[in-house]
Design a protein around this motif. Sequence first.
Motif, PDB file in Angstrom:
ATOM      1  N   LYS A  82       0.869  -1.178   0.000  1.00  0.00           N
ATOM      2  CA  LYS A  82       0.000   0.000   0.000  1.00  0.00           C
ATOM      3  C   LYS A  82       0.907   1.229   0.000  1.00  0.00           C
ATOM      4  O   LYS A  82       1.821   1.331   0.808  1.00  0.00           O
ATOM      5  CB  LYS A  82      -0.904  -0.021   1.232  1.00  0.00           C
ATOM      6  CG  LYS A  82      -1.978   1.027   1.201  1.00  0.00           C
ATOM      7  CD  LYS A  82      -2.995   0.762   2.292  1.00  0.00           C
ATOM      8  CE  LYS A  82      -4.109   1.749   2.135  1.00  0.00           C
ATOM      9  NZ  LYS A  82      -5.380   1.189   2.522  1.00  0.00           N
ATOM     10  N   THR A 106      -2.175  -4.765   0.615  1.00  0.00           N
ATOM     11  CA  THR A 106      -3.598  -4.934   0.335  1.00  0.00           C
ATOM     12  C   THR A 106      -3.776  -6.162  -0.542  1.00  0.00           C
ATOM     13  O   THR A 106      -2.929  -6.469  -1.385  1.00  0.00           O
ATOM     14  CB  THR A 106      -4.225  -3.713  -0.380  1.00  0.00           C
ATOM     15  OG1 THR A 106      -3.537  -3.478  -1.602  1.00  0.00           O
ATOM     16  CG2 THR A 106      -4.187  -2.486   0.486  1.00  0.00           C
ATOM     17  N   GLU A 112     -11.128  -4.783  -0.868  1.00  0.00           N
ATOM     18  CA  GLU A 112      -9.682  -4.711  -0.651  1.00  0.00           C
ATOM     19  C   GLU A 112      -9.445  -4.770   0.844  1.00  0.00           C
ATOM     20  O   GLU A 112     -10.020  -3.990   1.595  1.00  0.00           O
ATOM     21  CB  GLU A 112      -9.106  -3.424  -1.233  1.00  0.00           C
ATOM     22  CG  GLU A 112      -8.914  -3.486  -2.714  1.00  0.00           C
ATOM     23  CD  GLU A 112      -8.045  -2.363  -3.247  1.00  0.00           C
ATOM     24  OE1 GLU A 112      -7.487  -1.579  -2.452  1.00  0.00           O
ATOM     25  OE2 GLU A 112      -7.940  -2.266  -4.464  1.00  0.00           O
ATOM     26  N   TRP A 163     -15.470   5.345   7.167  1.00  0.00           N
ATOM     27  CA  TRP A 163     -14.651   6.548   7.109  1.00  0.00           C
ATOM     28  C   TRP A 163     -15.357   7.630   6.309  1.00  0.00           C
ATOM     29  O   TRP A 163     -16.247   7.343   5.509  1.00  0.00           O
ATOM     30  CB  TRP A 163     -13.267   6.251   6.517  1.00  0.00           C
ATOM     31  CG  TRP A 163     -13.303   5.724   5.115  1.00  0.00           C
ATOM     32  CD1 TRP A 163     -13.345   4.420   4.731  1.00  0.00           C
ATOM     33  CD2 TRP A 163     -13.311   6.495   3.912  1.00  0.00           C
ATOM     34  NE1 TRP A 163     -13.383   4.322   3.372  1.00  0.00           N
ATOM     35  CE2 TRP A 163     -13.356   5.586   2.843  1.00  0.00           C
ATOM     36  CE3 TRP A 163     -13.296   7.856   3.636  1.00  0.00           C
ATOM     37  CZ2 TRP A 163     -13.387   5.995   1.508  1.00  0.00           C
ATOM     38  CZ3 TRP A 163     -13.325   8.259   2.311  1.00  0.00           C
ATOM     39  CH2 TRP A 163     -13.367   7.347   1.267  1.00  0.00           C
ATOM     40  N   SER A 216     -13.631   0.646   4.758  1.00  0.00           N
ATOM     41  CA  SER A 216     -12.359  -0.008   4.487  1.00  0.00           C
ATOM     42  C   SER A 216     -12.288  -1.269   5.347  1.00  0.00           C
ATOM     43  O   SER A 216     -13.005  -1.395   6.342  1.00  0.00           O
ATOM     44  CB  SER A 216     -11.178   0.923   4.757  1.00  0.00           C
ATOM     45  OG  SER A 216     -11.158   1.315   6.109  1.00  0.00           O
ATOM     46  N   ARG A 242      -9.719  -4.368   7.180  1.00  0.00           N
ATOM     47  CA  ARG A 242      -8.399  -4.752   7.696  1.00  0.00           C
ATOM     48  C   ARG A 242      -8.546  -6.151   8.289  1.00  0.00           C
ATOM     49  O   ARG A 242      -9.603  -6.499   8.815  1.00  0.00           O
ATOM     50  CB  ARG A 242      -7.951  -3.766   8.754  1.00  0.00           C
ATOM     51  CG  ARG A 242      -6.529  -3.995   9.210  1.00  0.00           C
ATOM     52  CD  ARG A 242      -5.989  -2.742   9.904  1.00  0.00           C
ATOM     53  NE  ARG A 242      -4.607  -2.917  10.219  1.00  0.00           N
ATOM     54  CZ  ARG A 242      -3.596  -2.687   9.395  1.00  0.00           C
ATOM     55  NH1 ARG A 242      -3.829  -2.254   8.191  1.00  0.00           N
ATOM     56  NH2 ARG A 242      -2.357  -2.868   9.777  1.00  0.00           N
TER      57      ARG A 242
END
Length: 115
Positions: free
Chosen positions: A23, A43, A59, A85, A94, A96
């Motif tokens: 990333k 990613t 992603e 976000w 997003s 993670r």
Amino acid sequence: MQSIPVDTARLGVLRCAIAPETKISNFETQEVKKDRDGNPVYTVAVTVRQDGRRISVIEIAISGEPKGIQEGQVVRVTGLTAFMWAMGDRHGVSFRADAITPVHATPAHAKGGDA
């Protein structure tokens, strides 16, 4: 930023769409994004397909390079978390994960033969 744990068991088959890529935090200098411990962030684009639904691609960011992940391979995602976000007029989700590992297929049945 609020984090929401994701139950990956309900997502159906997860398959790597794009192999791990670093990333980039600064496109002008090509500086790689680092986590709090100084590890590079990667990613991985993963397809998600629940029964009878269309395929979605998400992603997923992960600290450190996930090993053995190839495009088209079924993967296991551990500790998946979604983050909402917003930046000005832009907003989104997003993802993670703690780990992304390959799922090694086992033969459906072994063929017998004379040895």
